[in-house]
Scaffold this active site. Structure first.
Site, PDB file in Angstrom:
ATOM      1  N   CYS A 112       0.804  -1.225   0.000  1.00  0.00           N
ATOM      2  CA  CYS A 112       0.000   0.000   0.000  1.00  0.00           C
ATOM      3  C   CYS A 112       0.838   1.275   0.000  1.00  0.00           C
ATOM      4  O   CYS A 112       0.301   2.362  -0.224  1.00  0.00           O
ATOM      5  CB  CYS A 112      -0.959  -0.006   1.187  1.00  0.00           C
ATOM      6  SG  CYS A 112      -2.142  -1.375   1.145  1.00  0.00           S
ATOM      7  N   HIS A 251      -3.173   7.053   2.910  1.00  0.00           N
ATOM      8  CA  HIS A 251      -3.593   5.723   2.479  1.00  0.00           C
ATOM      9  C   HIS A 251      -4.834   5.335   3.253  1.00  0.00           C
ATOM     10  O   HIS A 251      -4.895   5.476   4.485  1.00  0.00           O
ATOM     11  CB  HIS A 251      -2.479   4.707   2.728  1.00  0.00           C
ATOM     12  CG  HIS A 251      -2.958   3.300   2.704  1.00  0.00           C
ATOM     13  ND1 HIS A 251      -3.604   2.762   1.611  1.00  0.00           N
ATOM     14  CD2 HIS A 251      -2.917   2.311   3.642  1.00  0.00           C
ATOM     15  CE1 HIS A 251      -3.931   1.510   1.880  1.00  0.00           C
ATOM     16  NE2 HIS A 251      -3.528   1.211   3.097  1.00  0.00           N
ATOM     17  N   ASN A 281     -10.381  -0.092   0.987  1.00  0.00           N
ATOM     18  CA  ASN A 281      -8.928   0.049   0.914  1.00  0.00           C
ATOM     19  C   ASN A 281      -8.492  -0.479  -0.452  1.00  0.00           C
ATOM     20  O   ASN A 281      -8.575  -1.675  -0.718  1.00  0.00           O
ATOM     21  CB  ASN A 281      -8.283  -0.755   2.049  1.00  0.00           C
ATOM     22  CG  ASN A 281      -6.766  -0.731   2.038  1.00  0.00           C
ATOM     23  OD1 ASN A 281      -6.146  -0.419   1.043  1.00  0.00           O
ATOM     24  ND2 ASN A 281      -6.174  -1.094   3.163  1.00  0.00           N
TER      25      ASN A 281
END
Length: 325
Positions: A112, A251, A281
């Site tokens: 990520c 993020h 996500n």
């Protein structure tokens, strides 16, 4: 000259997967998902859609508003941890789909944190050679999550975000960045099967070696141990404080974690856009997607101070400050 973002685009698949659906798969309730994660829905691509098509859609969105953005391109970097295939890179597939010039193209897997790792690499290339660099964050987590694991299947979505970095005048662009990795924590987030350490075979498929696994509590602890300090460090490098930042692009681990982080850092919630509540996500796509979505909601203005930060598997962490051009 410094490097800044000249154009951006984003894409999420049209198919919405709501909490009712996830709850039925994972033997939980929509209320549990919303209370624990803050995610209300996520977008999943069709099973036959590869990550490269999510990346391509994001670039096409970028070209819709900036049709000359890829002229004289110097490189293509794709940040992903769900590549189309082990080799070659997803970046060369995107290059082919775009019919782009034969410039260098490669993938970055910092999970990520991959987009911010790529952003820092791209800025160095721009500063060194001057040619624009296309950076795409794209992931298709629907292809690797375990539908029976409520801790992960409820969190993740699919998507892509793209930016073009190029020369901007002095006083704008990337001002400071920090990158880190702590490999001793690599088991917190992993897909164990499919590489040379554990080749994927019939027995591995049977036990789910090809599926994404995450230790939620250790990941949360890592985020709060590492990211606040990294954010303060990168602000110090830029000669700034938290109150000087106009927009925080994080993020999208999950909305609950981000709300807690913002309270700890003293961030005005109005300066911290969220997309995980509707998109989930989206891995390496989440930072560029959130930046793009924030701009579509309230356009970024020249001179705005933007902080971007992430944590990812590895474990990895990244933070950057830029003055918007």
């Amino acid at each position: 000259m410094p490097a800044g973002i000249l154009a951006m685009g984003g894409h999420v698949p049209p198919d919405v997967v709501g909490n009712d659906t996830i709850a039925a798969w994972a033997d939980t309730t929509p209320a549990w998902i919303e209370t624990r994660t803050g995610v209300l829905e996520r977008r999943w691509a069709a099973p036959e859609t590869p990550t490269s098509e999510l990346a391509l859609a994001a670039v096409r969105d970028l070209l819709r508003t900036s049709p000359a953005a890829l002229d004289d391109l110097g490189a293509i970097i794709v940040a992903t941890s769900t590549p189309d295939q082990p080799q070659p890179s997803t970046a060369v597939i995107v290059q082919d789909l775009l019919a782009a010039a034969p410039v260098p193209a490669w993938d970055v897997n910092a999970v990520c944190s991959g987009f911010l790792y790529s952003l820092v690499m791209g800025a160095a290339l721009v500063k060194d050679g001057g040619a624009p660099v296309l950076i795409v964050g794209a992931d298709k987590y629907s292809s690797i999550v375990d539908g029976t694991d409520r801790r992960t299947v409820s969190l993740f979505g699919d998507g892509g975000g793209a930016v073009v970095l190029g020369d901007v005048p002095e006083g704008y662009g990337l001002r400071a960045s920090r990158l880190a990795a702590h490999g001793r924590h690599r088991a917190y987030v992993e897909v164990v099967g499919g590489g040379t350490r554990r080749p994927l075979d019939t027995s591995g498929l049977a036990v789910g070696d090809h599926l994404f696994r995450m230790q939620g509590r250790p990941v949360r602890d890592y985020l709060f141990q590492v990211l606040p300090g990294m954010i303060h460090d990168v602000l110090d490098d830029a000669g700034m404080k938290v109150g000087d930042v106009d927009r925080f692009i994080f993020h999208q681990a999950n909305p609950r974690l981000l709300q807690e982080l913002s309270r700890d850092l003293g961030i005005d919630p109005g300066k911290m856009p969220l997309t995980a509540d509707w998109f989930g996500n989206t891995g390496a796509a989440s930072v560029p997607l959130t930046l793009w979505h924030s701009d579509t909601t309230r356009p970024l203005e020249r001179g705005e101070q933007v902080l971007l930060a992430s944590v990812g598997g590895g474990m990895t962490a990244a933070a950057a400050v830029m003055t918007w051009y």
